[in-house]
Design a protein around this motif. Sequence first.
Motif, PDB file in Angstrom:
ATOM      1  N   LYS A  19       6.182   3.715   1.101  1.00 44.26           N
ATOM      2  CA  LYS A  19       5.944   4.418  -0.160  1.00 44.26           C
ATOM      3  C   LYS A  19       7.139   5.331  -0.482  1.00 44.26           C
ATOM      4  O   LYS A  19       7.658   5.314  -1.593  1.00 44.26           O
ATOM      5  CB  LYS A  19       4.633   5.219  -0.075  1.00 44.26           C
ATOM      6  CG  LYS A  19       4.119   5.628  -1.417  1.00 44.26           C
ATOM      7  CD  LYS A  19       2.634   5.877  -1.432  1.00 44.26           C
ATOM      8  CE  LYS A  19       2.248   7.091  -0.615  1.00 44.26           C
ATOM      9  NZ  LYS A  19       0.832   7.434  -0.755  1.00 44.26           N
ATOM     10  N   VAL A  41       4.495   4.048  -7.652  1.00 38.08           N
ATOM     11  CA  VAL A  41       4.178   3.270  -6.447  1.00 38.08           C
ATOM     12  C   VAL A  41       2.881   3.809  -5.835  1.00 38.08           C
ATOM     13  O   VAL A  41       2.707   5.020  -5.738  1.00 38.08           O
ATOM     14  CB  VAL A  41       5.316   3.422  -5.392  1.00 38.08           C
ATOM     15  CG1 VAL A  41       5.022   2.614  -4.140  1.00 38.08           C
ATOM     16  CG2 VAL A  41       6.663   3.015  -5.980  1.00 38.08           C
ATOM     17  N   ILE A  77       3.761  -1.785  -6.644  1.00 32.13           N
ATOM     18  CA  ILE A  77       4.814  -1.177  -7.479  1.00 32.13           C
ATOM     19  C   ILE A  77       4.527  -1.527  -8.936  1.00 32.13           C
ATOM     20  O   ILE A  77       4.414  -2.701  -9.279  1.00 32.13           O
ATOM     21  CB  ILE A  77       6.212  -1.723  -7.101  1.00 32.13           C
ATOM     22  CG1 ILE A  77       6.476  -1.494  -5.610  1.00 32.13           C
ATOM     23  CG2 ILE A  77       7.295  -1.061  -7.953  1.00 32.13           C
ATOM     24  CD1 ILE A  77       7.816  -2.060  -5.141  1.00 32.13           C
TER      25      ILE A  77
END
Length: 206
Positions: A19, A41, A77
């Motif tokens: 992440k 994200v 994403i």
Amino acid sequence: MEEWEKFLRPYKQAVEELKVKLKGMRKDYQLKRQSSPVEFVTARVKPVQSIIEKASTRDIPYDQLRAGMYDIAGIRIMCQFVDDIKVITELIRERSDMLVVEERDYIENTKESGYRSYHLIVEYPVETIEGTVDILAEIQIRTLAMNFWATIEHTLNYKYSGEYPPEIKKRLQNAAEAAYLLDQEMSEIREEIQDAQKYYTKKRNI
Ligand code: 0O2
Ligand code: 0O2
């Protein structure tokens, strides 16, 4: 439960690391004052109950979970435009800290449900006190419109266990088509939107 915690430890670490790394791509673009293909994200480790259910429906023995289930670590994403997906995919393929082992293109090959997204399965090394553990993670790349549709469909799927009444099924297909058209329309005015975003960012930074 302790066994599960031990098993999931590298996945939790991987999700946090991935992440930070993938959000970093957005920061890099911002520093260069360029539009970022990454909008935001999110990430999660699959809940134990879901792992157990998936292992059972897919006949994956527990001692083969690390190799046989690739979405225990899941990263998502989101981007604004369909073309951003290719850019992000290429950036991930070029990275030296993860290895793409499989790609699934549900944009070219939309699922029957109407689901669209680009999936990458990556192998990612996690450093632990007992050495390196290579885990698999699934990175889903999708536009905001694809995400809107998938999030709502996922919720309804739970409610109906995939057995939609015909009316709902039709509505979901219509909504998938509308999301597709929305992506197309936004792509048509992409430059206009990005100019406006640059102007807004400049103004905010003054
Ligand atoms: P920021 O500052 O908003 O960029 P954690 O609970 O710590 O494991 P996290 O990151 O808090 O994880 O939650 P998750 O679910 O992984 O990711 C949520 C992130 O997605 C949050 O960012 C939300 O702000 C962002 N997000 C969700 N929906 C949208 C949206 O529609 N547009 C945009 N731009 N962002 C969205 P962070 O991490 O709080 O950081
Ligand atoms: P979660 O955590 O609930 O999201 P296979 O049937 O073997 O080809 P497999 O192994 O399930 O497929 O992998 P696939 O289809 O490449 O990717 C699975 C994940 O993609 C799902 O995770 C969803 O996140 C997403 N996905 C795939 N199809 C759909 C769909 O029709 N609707 C929505 N909303 N999402 C979809 P899980 O397993 O559901 O886990």
